[in-house]
Design a protein around this motif. Structure first.
Motif, PDB file in Angstrom:
ATOM      1  N   ILE A  42     -38.715  26.180  -1.095  1.00  0.00           N
ATOM      2  CA  ILE A  42     -39.665  26.800  -2.012  1.00  0.00           C
ATOM      3  C   ILE A  42     -38.983  27.968  -2.717  1.00  0.00           C
ATOM      4  CG2 ILE A  42     -41.704  26.137  -0.683  1.00  0.00           C
ATOM      5  CD1 ILE A  42     -41.826  29.051   0.354  1.00  0.00           C
ATOM      6  N   ASN A  43     -39.568  28.375  -3.834  1.00  0.00           N
ATOM      7  CA  ASN A  43     -39.064  29.528  -4.581  1.00  0.00           C
ATOM      8  C   ASN A  43     -40.273  30.270  -5.140  1.00  0.00           C
ATOM      9  OD1 ASN A  43     -37.837  31.298  -6.527  1.00  0.00           O
ATOM     10  ND2 ASN A  43     -36.039  29.972  -6.516  1.00  0.00           N
ATOM     11  N   PHE A  44     -40.366  31.562  -4.825  1.00  0.00           N
ATOM     12  CA  PHE A  44     -41.526  32.341  -5.252  1.00  0.00           C
ATOM     13  C   PHE A  44     -41.445  32.772  -6.710  1.00  0.00           C
ATOM     14  CE2 PHE A  44     -41.607  32.983  -0.606  1.00  0.00           C
ATOM     15  CZ  PHE A  44     -42.898  32.539  -0.359  1.00  0.00           C
ATOM     16  N   ASP A  45     -40.296  32.587  -7.325  1.00  0.00           N
ATOM     17  CA  ASP A  45     -40.174  32.876  -8.750  1.00  0.00           C
ATOM     18  C   ASP A  45     -40.879  31.756  -9.525  1.00  0.00           C
ATOM     19  OD1 ASP A  45     -39.412  33.370 -11.374  1.00  0.00           O
ATOM     20  OD2 ASP A  45     -37.362  33.923 -10.838  1.00  0.00           O
ATOM     21  N   PRO A  46     -41.879  32.062 -10.349  1.00  0.00           N
ATOM     22  CA  PRO A  46     -42.577  31.006 -11.090  1.00  0.00           C
ATOM     23  C   PRO A  46     -41.647  30.196 -11.988  1.00  0.00           C
ATOM     24  CG  PRO A  46     -43.796  33.070 -11.210  1.00  0.00           C
ATOM     25  CD  PRO A  46     -42.459  33.383 -10.614  1.00  0.00           C
ATOM     26  N   GLU A  47     -40.565  30.810 -12.438  1.00  0.00           N
ATOM     27  CA  GLU A  47     -39.586  30.116 -13.279  1.00  0.00           C
ATOM     28  C   GLU A  47     -38.183  30.387 -12.720  1.00  0.00           C
ATOM     29  OE1 GLU A  47     -40.106  31.297 -17.314  1.00  0.00           O
ATOM     30  OE2 GLU A  47     -42.140  30.488 -17.464  1.00  0.00           O
ATOM     31  N   PRO A  48     -37.788  29.661 -11.668  1.00  0.00           N
ATOM     32  CA  PRO A  48     -36.471  29.897 -11.063  1.00  0.00           C
ATOM     33  C   PRO A  48     -35.355  29.793 -12.088  1.00  0.00           C
ATOM     34  CG  PRO A  48     -37.795  28.426  -9.707  1.00  0.00           C
ATOM     35  CD  PRO A  48     -38.546  28.599 -10.992  1.00  0.00           C
ATOM     36  N   ARG A  49     -34.361  30.630 -11.912  1.00  0.00           N
ATOM     37  CA  ARG A  49     -33.242  30.674 -12.857  1.00  0.00           C
ATOM     38  C   ARG A  49     -32.323  29.457 -12.718  1.00  0.00           C
ATOM     39  NH1 ARG A  49     -31.898  37.189 -12.717  1.00  0.00           N
ATOM     40  NH2 ARG A  49     -34.084  37.841 -12.830  1.00  0.00           N
ATOM     41  N   GLN A  50     -32.397  28.786 -11.583  1.00  0.00           N
ATOM     42  CA  GLN A  50     -31.611  27.569 -11.370  1.00  0.00           C
ATOM     43  C   GLN A  50     -32.486  26.541 -10.671  1.00  0.00           C
ATOM     44  OE1 GLN A  50     -28.421  29.634  -9.064  1.00  0.00           O
ATOM     45  NE2 GLN A  50     -27.024  28.499 -10.389  1.00  0.00           N
ATOM     46  N   SER A  51     -32.222  25.273 -10.943  1.00  0.00           N
ATOM     47  CA  SER A  51     -32.855  24.227 -10.153  1.00  0.00           C
ATOM     48  C   SER A  51     -32.305  24.315  -8.730  1.00  0.00           C
ATOM     49  CB  SER A  51     -32.561  22.854 -10.741  1.00  0.00           C
ATOM     50  OG  SER A  51     -31.184  22.533 -10.570  1.00  0.00           O
ATOM     51  N   LEU A  52     -32.968  23.660  -7.788  1.00  0.00           N
ATOM     52  CA  LEU A  52     -32.491  23.702  -6.408  1.00  0.00           C
ATOM     53  C   LEU A  52     -31.070  23.172  -6.310  1.00  0.00           C
ATOM     54  CD1 LEU A  52     -32.773  24.057  -3.375  1.00  0.00           C
ATOM     55  CD2 LEU A  52     -33.931  21.831  -3.287  1.00  0.00           C
ATOM     56  N   ARG A  53     -30.794  22.058  -6.941  1.00  0.00           N
ATOM     57  CA  ARG A  53     -29.469  21.463  -6.832  1.00  0.00           C
ATOM     58  C   ARG A  53     -28.404  22.363  -7.472  1.00  0.00           C
ATOM     59  NH1 ARG A  53     -27.926  16.766  -4.891  1.00  0.00           N
ATOM     60  NH2 ARG A  53     -25.845  16.016  -5.456  1.00  0.00           N
ATOM     61  N   GLU A  54     -28.731  22.986  -8.599  1.00  0.00           N
ATOM     62  CA  GLU A  54     -27.791  23.928  -9.218  1.00  0.00           C
ATOM     63  C   GLU A  54     -27.535  25.106  -8.285  1.00  0.00           C
ATOM     64  OE1 GLU A  54     -28.869  23.259 -13.957  1.00  0.00           O
ATOM     65  OE2 GLU A  54     -29.992  24.722 -12.747  1.00  0.00           O
ATOM     66  N   PHE A  55     -28.592  25.591  -7.647  1.00  0.00           N
ATOM     67  CA  PHE A  55     -28.465  26.722  -6.733  1.00  0.00           C
ATOM     68  C   PHE A  55     -27.578  26.371  -5.540  1.00  0.00           C
ATOM     69  CE2 PHE A  55     -30.150  28.857  -2.865  1.00  0.00           C
ATOM     70  CZ  PHE A  55     -29.829  30.171  -3.188  1.00  0.00           C
ATOM     71  N   LEU A  56     -27.748  25.180  -4.992  1.00  0.00           N
ATOM     72  CA  LEU A  56     -26.962  24.787  -3.824  1.00  0.00           C
ATOM     73  C   LEU A  56     -25.484  24.638  -4.152  1.00  0.00           C
ATOM     74  CD1 LEU A  56     -29.382  22.190  -2.192  1.00  0.00           C
ATOM     75  CD2 LEU A  56     -28.981  24.558  -1.484  1.00  0.00           C
ATOM     76  N   GLY A  57     -25.173  24.108  -5.326  1.00  0.00           N
ATOM     77  CA  GLY A  57     -23.782  23.998  -5.755  1.00  0.00           C
ATOM     78  C   GLY A  57     -23.024  22.880  -5.051  1.00  0.00           C
ATOM     79  N   PRO A  58     -21.797  22.609  -5.496  1.00  0.00           N
ATOM     80  CA  PRO A  58     -21.054  21.433  -5.025  1.00  0.00           C
ATOM     81  C   PRO A  58     -20.648  21.465  -3.567  1.00  0.00           C
ATOM     82  CG  PRO A  58     -19.710  22.786  -6.486  1.00  0.00           C
ATOM     83  CD  PRO A  58     -21.107  23.308  -6.590  1.00  0.00           C
ATOM     84  N   MET A  59     -20.436  22.628  -2.979  1.00  0.00           N
ATOM     85  CA  MET A  59     -20.031  22.658  -1.573  1.00  0.00           C
ATOM     86  C   MET A  59     -21.152  22.146  -0.674  1.00  0.00           C
ATOM     87  SD  MET A  59     -18.547  25.825   0.712  1.00  0.00           S
ATOM     88  CE  MET A  59     -20.167  26.609   0.950  1.00  0.00           C
ATOM     89  N   ILE A  60     -22.377  22.585  -0.948  1.00  0.00           N
ATOM     90  CA  ILE A  60     -23.518  22.147  -0.134  1.00  0.00           C
ATOM     91  C   ILE A  60     -23.905  20.715  -0.485  1.00  0.00           C
ATOM     92  CG2 ILE A  60     -25.885  22.641   0.557  1.00  0.00           C
ATOM     93  CD1 ILE A  60     -23.789  24.746   1.415  1.00  0.00           C
ATOM     94  N   THR A  61     -23.970  20.399  -1.771  1.00  0.00           N
ATOM     95  CA  THR A  61     -24.351  19.037  -2.142  1.00  0.00           C
ATOM     96  C   THR A  61     -23.259  18.031  -1.799  1.00  0.00           C
ATOM     97  OG1 THR A  61     -23.601  19.395  -4.431  1.00  0.00           O
ATOM     98  CG2 THR A  61     -25.919  19.809  -3.950  1.00  0.00           C
ATOM     99  N   GLY A  62     -22.079  18.517  -1.399  1.00  0.00           N
ATOM    100  CA  GLY A  62     -21.060  17.629  -0.869  1.00  0.00           C
ATOM    101  C   GLY A  62     -21.507  16.928   0.403  1.00  0.00           C
TER     102      GLY A  62
END
Length: 423
Positions: A163-183
Motif C-alpha cells: 500500500i501507499n498512503f500518497d494519493p498519487e505515488p511518485r512511482q509505480s510499485l514496480r518502478e519503486f522496487l527496481g531491477p534488483m528486487i524484481t530480479g
C-alpha cells in the motif's frame, strides 16, 4: 544511489561514493523530531508491504492492518471482481472505526459480504461503495456516491500486497522496487504457503533492529553457539560474499555450508533428531527452477542465503526452498513492532510438518539473540555522549539504510520549507 554491482577491484563501500566512508551519526534513531518527519517523508510516501495474497483467499476475505507510523488503520479486502483493495478503516458518517472486534486497536480478519458500522449501521460494499444509510431521508441532500470508503493506493508484486498512503505515488510499485528486487520474478513464492509467524515489541528504533540483519560482522561474537569454528573464530576474517545496492534497497548474499556436515556441538539436539533447524529443513521439496541470476547476483558458490531489504521496512531472506519475511513497524522514535514469518512448501506428512515447526522455533531463537542487543544499543545512543560511529566495509548496508532515511527526510523538509525566491 547507483544501480550496479561490485567492480573487479575496490571495497564495497568505495564502489558507492555517495555513501562516503567517514563515521556516521545515529541521531536519526534517537530524535523525536526526526521520527515525526520520517513518518511523513517515508512511511506516508513509500510503498509498504502489509500482507500476502494467501491471507485473502476468497471473495469477501478481509484483514485489518494497524500502521502506527501513519497513525491509521487500513482494511484489505478481496472484492467480487477478485481484485484486492485497501481502504482507511473509518466510517464516513461519524468517523467510527469500521472493522474491529473486541478491542479497536487490535488487528482482525474474516470474511463478509459487506462492512457494517457498529455505531449507526451504515453499510459498505466490498468495493468501498456506500450501499445503505439508515433513515437516509433524515439527511440533507446526501449523495451516497460521495461517501464511499476512502481508498488507499494498493498494488501487488509476486503475491506481496503493498500500500501507499500518497494519493498519487511518485512511482509505480514496480518502478519503486527496481531491477534488483524484481530480479526475483519467477521465484515460486506462490508455492511456499505454509506459514509460521511471531511478533516482538522492542525498545529500539526500527532501523536499529534492521541493522542487525544487514551485516554478519556480529556473527562470530553474538552467535557463537550456532556457527562452525571457521566463522566464530574472530581471527578467521569471516565476511559475506556479495553486497549490492539498488536505489533505496539493499541486498547481501552469503555462502552456505550444509548444516548436517557440522559437528554436533554446533546445533541443538532437536536439529540433529529432526534434520531441521537454523537453515531450515535439510531436505526440501523440488519447487522448480529458481531465478538464480536475480537470487544470487554475485554468483557465490556454494550459495547459502540472499537477504533482500526493501526500503523502508521489510526483508525477504531466501534460503532456496523456503524463505523468511521480516517487517519492522515503528511505534515511536525508540520503539517498534517486529513481525517475522517463515514460509515453506506445504507439508506432505507429519515429519515434514515437524521439520517446519522446528526450523521456525530455532530461527526465532537466533533472531531473539539479535533482539537482545536492542535495548542496550538504544539506551546508549540516547545518552548522547557519542555521535560518530565508524563502520566497516561489511557494514555498508547499515550505512546505506541510514543515509537513505536521512535523504528522504531532508527532501521532505525542503519541500515543507522551500527556499525563498532570490535566496
Amino acid at each position: 544511489m547507483v544501480r550496479e554491482g561490485r567492480p573487479p577491484e575496490g571495497s564495497w563501500t568505495e564502489h558507492y561514493p555517495d555513501l562516503g566512508t567517514e563515521a556516521i551519526s545515529f541521531a536519526d534513531s534517537t530524535s523525536k523530531e526526526f521520527y515525526e518527519d520520517e513518518r511523513e517523508a517515508v512511511f506516508k510516501r513509500a510503498w509498504l508491504n502489509v500482507a500476502r495474497i494467501e491471507e485473502l483467499p476468497r471473495v469477501g476475505s478481509y484483514v485489518t492492518k494497524e500502521i502506527e507510523a501513519a497513525r491509521c488503520s487500513v482494511i484489505l479486502v478481496k472484492g467480487r471482481d477478485e481484485r484486492i483493495r485497501a481502504f482507511y478503516n473509518v466510517c464516513r458518517h461519524r468517523g467510527n472505526k469500521l472493522v474491529w472486534n473486541d478491542f479497536p486497536n487490535e488487528e482482525t480478519s474474516g470474511t463478509c459480504r459487506q462492512f457494517t458500522c457498529k455505531y449507526h449501521g451504515w453499510r459498505y460494499g466490498l468495493d468501498g461503495t456506500l450501499n445503505f444509510v439508515q433513515q437516509e431521508s433524515e439527511f440533507f441532500g446526501l449523495d451516497t456516491a460521495d461517501y464511499g470508503l476512502s481508498p488507499v493506493q494498493c498494488d501487488i508484486w509476486n503475491g506481496f500486497i503493498f500500500i501507499n498512503f500518497d494519493p498519487e505515488p511518485r512511482q509505480s510499485l514496480r518502478e519503486f522496487l527496481g531491477p534488483m528486487i524484481t530480479g526475483l520474478d519467477g521465484y515460486p513464492f506462490d508455492k511456499l504457503t505454509e506459514r509460521y509467524d511471531w511478533v516482538a515489541h522492542n525498545n529500539s528504533n526500527w532501523k536499529i533492529f534492521a541493522d542487525a540483519f544487514q551485516e554478519y560482522y556480529h556473527v562470530p561474537s553474538l552467535h557463537t553457539q550456532q556457527v562452525p569454528p571457521e566463522v566464530r573464530d574472530p581471527k578467521a576474517g569471516f565476511t559475506c560474499g556479495h553486497f549490492q545496492l539498488d536505489g533505496p534497497h539493499r541486498m547481501v548474499s552469503t555462502a552456505g555450508r550444509r548444516r548436517w556436515l557440522l559437528p554436533d556441538e554446533y546445533m541443538y539436539p532437536i536439529e540433529r533428531a529432526t534434520k531441521s533447524g537454523l537453515v531450515g529443513p535439510w531436505r526440501t521439496p523440488d519447487i522448480g527452477e529458481l531465478p538464480m541470476a536475480g537470487l544470487n547476483p554475485g554468483g557465490i558458490e556454494p550459495w547459502g542465503i540472499s537477504n533482500f531489504q526493501i526500503f523502508p521496512n521489510i526483508e525477504i531472506l531466501i534460503y532456496g526452498g523456503w524463505y523468511l519475511l521480516y517487517r519492522y513497524w515503528p511505534t515511536s522514535h525508540n520503539t517498534h513492532r517486529f513481525e517475522a514469518y517463515t514460509y515453506f512448501s506445504p507439508a506432505r506428512n507429519v515429519r515434514e510438518r515437524i521439520e517446519h515447526e522446528v526450523a521456525a522455533v530455532v530461527l526465532k531463537e537466533f533472531a531473539l539473540q539479535d533482539a537482545g542487543m536492542l535495548g542496550g544499543t538504544q539506551a546508549a545512543l540516547e545518552y548522547g555522549i557519542v555521535d560518530e560511529f565508524p563502520l566497516s566495509d561489511q557494514e555498508i548496508l547499515v550505512r546505506h539504510l541510514h543515509k537513505v532515511s536521512v535523504d528522504w527526510v531532508e527532501a521532505y523538509r525542503r519541500e515543507k520549507t522551500p527556499t525563498p525566491a532570490g535566496v
